[in-house]
Design a protein around this motif. Structure first.
Motif, short mmCIF file in Angstrom:
data_model
loop_
_atom_site.label_atom_id
_atom_site.label_comp_id
_atom_site.label_asym_id
_atom_site.label_seq_id
_atom_site.Cartn_x
_atom_site.Cartn_y
_atom_site.Cartn_z
N MET A 418 26.49 -13.57 -53.49
CA MET A 418 26.60 -14.35 -52.68
C MET A 418 25.97 -14.36 -50.83
O MET A 418 25.34 -14.91 -50.64
CB MET A 418 27.64 -15.37 -52.45
N VAL A 419 27.26 -13.74 -50.79
CA VAL A 419 26.60 -12.99 -49.11
C VAL A 419 25.78 -12.62 -48.68
O VAL A 419 25.37 -13.09 -47.51
CB VAL A 419 28.44 -12.18 -48.44
N LEU A 420 25.00 -12.25 -49.30
CA LEU A 420 24.00 -11.29 -48.94
C LEU A 420 22.71 -12.33 -49.26
O LEU A 420 22.27 -12.29 -48.26
CB LEU A 420 23.78 -10.32 -49.85
N LYS A 421 22.93 -13.17 -50.00
CA LYS A 421 21.68 -13.76 -49.71
C LYS A 421 22.07 -15.18 -48.39
O LYS A 421 21.43 -15.33 -48.47
CB LYS A 421 22.14 -15.37 -51.48
N ALA A 422 23.34 -15.42 -48.96
CA ALA A 422 23.06 -16.35 -47.74
C ALA A 422 23.18 -15.78 -46.46
O ALA A 422 22.38 -16.72 -45.13
CB ALA A 422 24.62 -16.80 -46.96
N LEU A 423 23.44 -14.30 -46.48
CA LEU A 423 22.69 -13.54 -44.68
C LEU A 423 21.39 -13.42 -45.08
O LEU A 423 20.50 -14.28 -43.44
CB LEU A 423 23.24 -12.55 -44.87
N LYS A 424 20.27 -13.83 -45.71
CA LYS A 424 19.41 -14.15 -45.62
C LYS A 424 18.80 -14.84 -44.98
O LYS A 424 17.57 -15.63 -44.50
CB LYS A 424 18.57 -13.54 -47.09
N ILE A 425 19.21 -16.25 -45.90
CA ILE A 425 18.32 -17.43 -45.51
C ILE A 425 18.83 -18.14 -44.18
O ILE A 425 18.55 -18.79 -43.90
CB ILE A 425 19.07 -18.81 -47.13
N THR A 426 20.73 -18.11 -43.86
CA THR A 426 20.64 -18.29 -42.32
C THR A 426 19.90 -17.26 -41.05
O THR A 426 19.63 -18.09 -40.39
CB THR A 426 22.22 -17.68 -42.51
N GLY A 427 19.39 -16.12 -41.50
CA GLY A 427 18.59 -15.16 -40.50
C GLY A 427 17.38 -15.98 -40.61
O GLY A 427 16.78 -16.17 -39.41
N VAL A 428 17.28 -16.32 -41.41
CA VAL A 428 15.06 -16.94 -41.55
C VAL A 428 15.96 -18.13 -40.64
O VAL A 428 14.94 -18.48 -39.78
CB VAL A 428 14.83 -17.47 -42.07
N GLU A 429 16.62 -18.41 -40.90
CA GLU A 429 16.59 -20.06 -40.09
C GLU A 429 17.18 -20.13 -38.13
O GLU A 429 17.53 -20.89 -37.45
CB GLU A 429 18.19 -20.93 -40.61
N SER A 495 11.13 -15.45 -37.78
CA SER A 495 9.11 -15.92 -38.31
C SER A 495 8.33 -14.23 -37.93
O SER A 495 8.59 -14.29 -38.73
CB SER A 495 8.81 -16.63 -37.21
N SER A 496 9.71 -13.21 -37.57
CA SER A 496 9.71 -11.67 -38.15
C SER A 496 9.89 -11.27 -39.09
O SER A 496 10.58 -11.03 -39.85
CB SER A 496 10.06 -10.62 -37.04
N LYS A 497 8.11 -11.33 -40.05
CA LYS A 497 8.04 -10.74 -41.29
C LYS A 497 8.87 -9.46 -41.57
O LYS A 497 9.55 -9.29 -42.66
CB LYS A 497 6.72 -10.80 -41.87
N ILE A 498 8.29 -8.83 -40.87
CA ILE A 498 9.10 -6.85 -40.42
C ILE A 498 10.79 -7.52 -40.44
O ILE A 498 11.54 -6.54 -41.17
CB ILE A 498 8.61 -5.88 -39.49
N ALA A 499 11.39 -8.20 -40.19
CA ALA A 499 12.72 -7.93 -40.10
C ALA A 499 13.39 -8.64 -40.88
O ALA A 499 14.19 -7.79 -41.39
CB ALA A 499 12.99 -8.93 -38.39
N LYS A 500 12.40 -9.14 -41.10
CA LYS A 500 13.24 -9.90 -42.74
C LYS A 500 12.92 -8.92 -43.96
O LYS A 500 14.29 -8.70 -44.55
CB LYS A 500 12.55 -11.03 -43.15
N GLU A 501 11.89 -8.65 -44.10
CA GLU A 501 11.39 -6.82 -44.91
C GLU A 501 12.82 -5.97 -45.08
O GLU A 501 12.90 -5.21 -45.68
CB GLU A 501 10.50 -6.10 -45.37
N ASN A 502 13.37 -5.38 -43.83
CA ASN A 502 14.35 -4.51 -43.39
C ASN A 502 15.58 -4.99 -44.07
O ASN A 502 16.19 -4.31 -45.03
CB ASN A 502 14.44 -4.31 -42.25
N LEU A 503 15.83 -6.39 -43.80
CA LEU A 503 17.55 -6.55 -43.81
C LEU A 503 17.00 -6.65 -45.56
O LEU A 503 18.42 -6.10 -46.16
CB LEU A 503 17.53 -8.30 -43.70
#
Length: 599
Positions: A418-429, A495-503
């Motif tokens: 749960m926590v990891l999923k939430a971090l990914k969503i709120t990070g992109v926001e 909006s950084s694709k590479i930062a998202k991939e890194n997470l």
């Protein structure tokens, strides 16, 4: 492992009744220690052949078949040694630092092989003693001396050749380190991509070499430490790629820089650990191991208590009390932990109190037995010993249940990530507030998991599993903050694709460690219940590649490094002949095969 040369080489003497002082030439070899299975397995057929020769009866029924078998073994030993020396000499010529030692060992082996061939040249003689010729029947001491010299010199050649394998691994590590330094300093994408592809190739080579080595190690503890270090390197290679790319894309971002530095640091530590294990250079590092686990302490304590049956005077009551005190001190890791349930805590405290009482009773009966100077163990003492050991088993069971049920609950609770999923969503926001809230939750989760790994280590039941618990603890400890820095970077650059991939990469490492932990838990339960099989791969750590055990064609002169590395796995090709001789030796009653056991 035994210090092979002396251990094996003295046995021919004992099995044939010749004193070991009759054989010279072992002095320097006494320091030889066999650390790998391949060297050991190479020696086994040779040892078996020599045993066959030495264990023949002094007056066997000298049928033609027996004589032919003896001669065949003697010639086979000599022939194989000859082939073996060819390789040894080629290695000596290509490695100047080994040349002198290797050449001496080869000369000794050759001399011993020829002596054995001469002494076993008996098949063509109708009456071996009559014409004054010296043979295996008239000079058993000579065969024993030659056998000792052959075993020690062949072991020396193998151990020297093994140094080359070690040298290769160290050279491979140095290449990886040098390329890593370049990668760390690079400032353009194009340059990074070029150097990273070179780094990838070097890491693959390092993984192959160390995988073979891991497979070959005899020491299970070292094997487990090697597996843990290699697992880190495998996972970090991907992290290094995405963390570096994120840093190049966002050069002024502090969290991206911290994230990248963490990966490089961890890789360097793991490379260092592999080299320490391979070169066996960790005298100071042994102290870095965590304090003794409770399962080890309880085992030692019970051994001492049971030892009273044999000897009432071999230790003091203070010594025994201090051991129990230390065990009970360690149980505070459980009773002080915020994550231990109230019921478990109560039962552990109750069992600890019981253990103190049982020990008091034991000491009282033991002192009484000492004062009566009784030779036989009294019934009272036997009962006290049994009750004390039973009580320690109960304590161990309570601790095991406390640790494993906590681990099982945590794994169930975090199965949905749960926590990891939430971090990914709120990070992109780009939602800084929400990310801060979830990073706090992840930090709490990390603390729980780290603490649970510590408790599991206490009840793990074997040293390799203990090492795996420490590895799991380290991984959660390091990966938690890395996920947080990767999430912060994404939140600042949503909006950084590479930062998202890194997470994503760091979150995957966390999930993978959780799945390793559930396997670890299963293994610990298996050990506790006595279900564990002998052969077990270490969790989901990288599987080392299989090495080629039989070299068919030997090039006598020039050997490339790969062939050199395989010398240790050469296996004197004698096992083929062993079968041939075995049918013969069954007829000889005097088959103690002492050396094989030592080997």
């Amino acid at each position: 492992g035994p210090s092979a040369a002396p251990a094996m080489a003295t046995s021919p003497c004992s099995s044939s009744g010749v004193s070991s002082s009759s054989s010279a030439g072992l002095g320097a070899e006494a320091a030889l220690e066999i650390r790998t299975r391949s060297v050991e397995q190479t020696l086994v057929p040779l040892v078996s052949q020599i045993t066959t020769l030495i264990n023949h009866k002094d007056k066997p029924k000298r049928s033609d078949r027996t004589l032919q078998a003896i001669q065949r073994v003697g010639q086979a030993v000599n022939l194989a040694v000859g082939r073996f020396i060819t390789v040894g000499e080629a290695i000596a010529n290509e490695n100047r630092e080994l040349k002198e030692e290797m050449s001496i060992a080869c000369i000794e082996a050759k001399r011993a092989g020829e002596t054995i061939a001469q002494l076993t040249d008996v098949a063509n003689l109708d009456h071996p003693e009559s014409d004054g010729r010296i043979t295996i029947f008239t000079d058993k001491t000579g065969v024993v001396k030659a056998a000792r010299l052959l075993l020690s010199s062949v072991t020396k050649v193998l151990v020297l050749a093994d140094r080359i394998v070690i040298k290769q691994i160290v050279a491979s590590r140095n290449k990886v380190l040098a390329t890593m330094e370049q990668l760390e300093k690079v400032s353009s994408f194009q340059e990074f991509v070029q150097i990273f592809s070179q780094f990838g190739n070097e890491m693959v080579e390092f993984a192959h070499l160390t995988g073979d080595r891991q497979n070959d190690l005899k020491d299970e503890k070292k094997k487990a430490r090697m597996a843990a270090a290699r697992a880190v390197l495998e996972k970090c290679t991907m992290m290094l790629l995405t963390a570096s790319k994120t840093c190049l894309r966002h050069p002024d971002c502090e969290s991206a820089r911290l994230n990248k530095e963490g990966v490089f640091h961890r890789m360097r530590l793991s490379l260092e650990q592999v080299i320490e294990i391979v070169t066996d250079s960790r005298p100071s590092g042994e102290n870095e191991m965590a304090p003794t686990s409770i399962y080890t302490s309880i085992k030692e304590f019970k051994n001492k208590v049971e030892g009273l049956r044999e000897n009432l005077y071999f230790l003091s009551k203070e010594n025994l009390s201090a051991m129990l005190e230390l065990i009970l001190e360690h149980t505070e890791d459980f009773t002080d932990s915020a994550y231990t349930s109230h019921e478990h805590r109560e039962r552990i405290l109750e069992q600890s109190k019981q253990a103190k009482m049982e020990l008091e009773q034991l000491v009282s009966v033991w002192m009484q037995a000492q004062s009566q100077k009784t030779k036989e163990i009294t019934e009272d003492l036997e009962v006290a010993i049994l009750k004390t050991c039973q009580c320690m088993n109960e304590l161990k069971r309570e601790l095991h249940h406390a640790a494993t049920s906590l681990a099982a609950d945590l794994l169930r609770y975090h199965a949905d990530h749960m926590v990891l999923k939430a971090l990914k969503i709120t990070g992109v926001e780009g939602n800084l507030e929400a990310v801060a809230e979830y990073t706090c939750k992840l930090s709490e989760q990390k603390e729980q998991l780290v603490e649970t790994c510590r408790l599991l280590r206490h009840v793990s039941g074997t040293e390799p599993l203990e090492i795996t618990c420490i590895h799991a603890e380290d991984t959660f400890q390091v990966t938690g903050p890395q996920i947080i820095s990767a999430a912060e970077t994404l939140t600042l650059h949503p909006s950084s694709k590479i930062a998202k991939e890194n997470l994503d990469v760091f979150c995957e490492a966390w999930e993978s460690q959780l799945s390793d932990m559930s396997m670890l838990l299963r293994e610990i339960n298996d050990v506790f219940e006595g279900r564990r099989g002998e052969k077990r791969a270490y969790l989901s750590l990288p599987r080392p590649g299989k090495h080629n055990a039989n070299l068919k064609a030997l090039k006598p002169v020039k050997l490339d490094t790969e062939e050199q590395a395989k010398l240790g796995k050469l296996g004197l090709e004698l096992h083929l002949l062993t079968c041939d001789v075995d049918s013969e030796t069954e007829k000889w009653e005097d088959q103690e095969n002492e050396i094989v056991r030592h080997g």
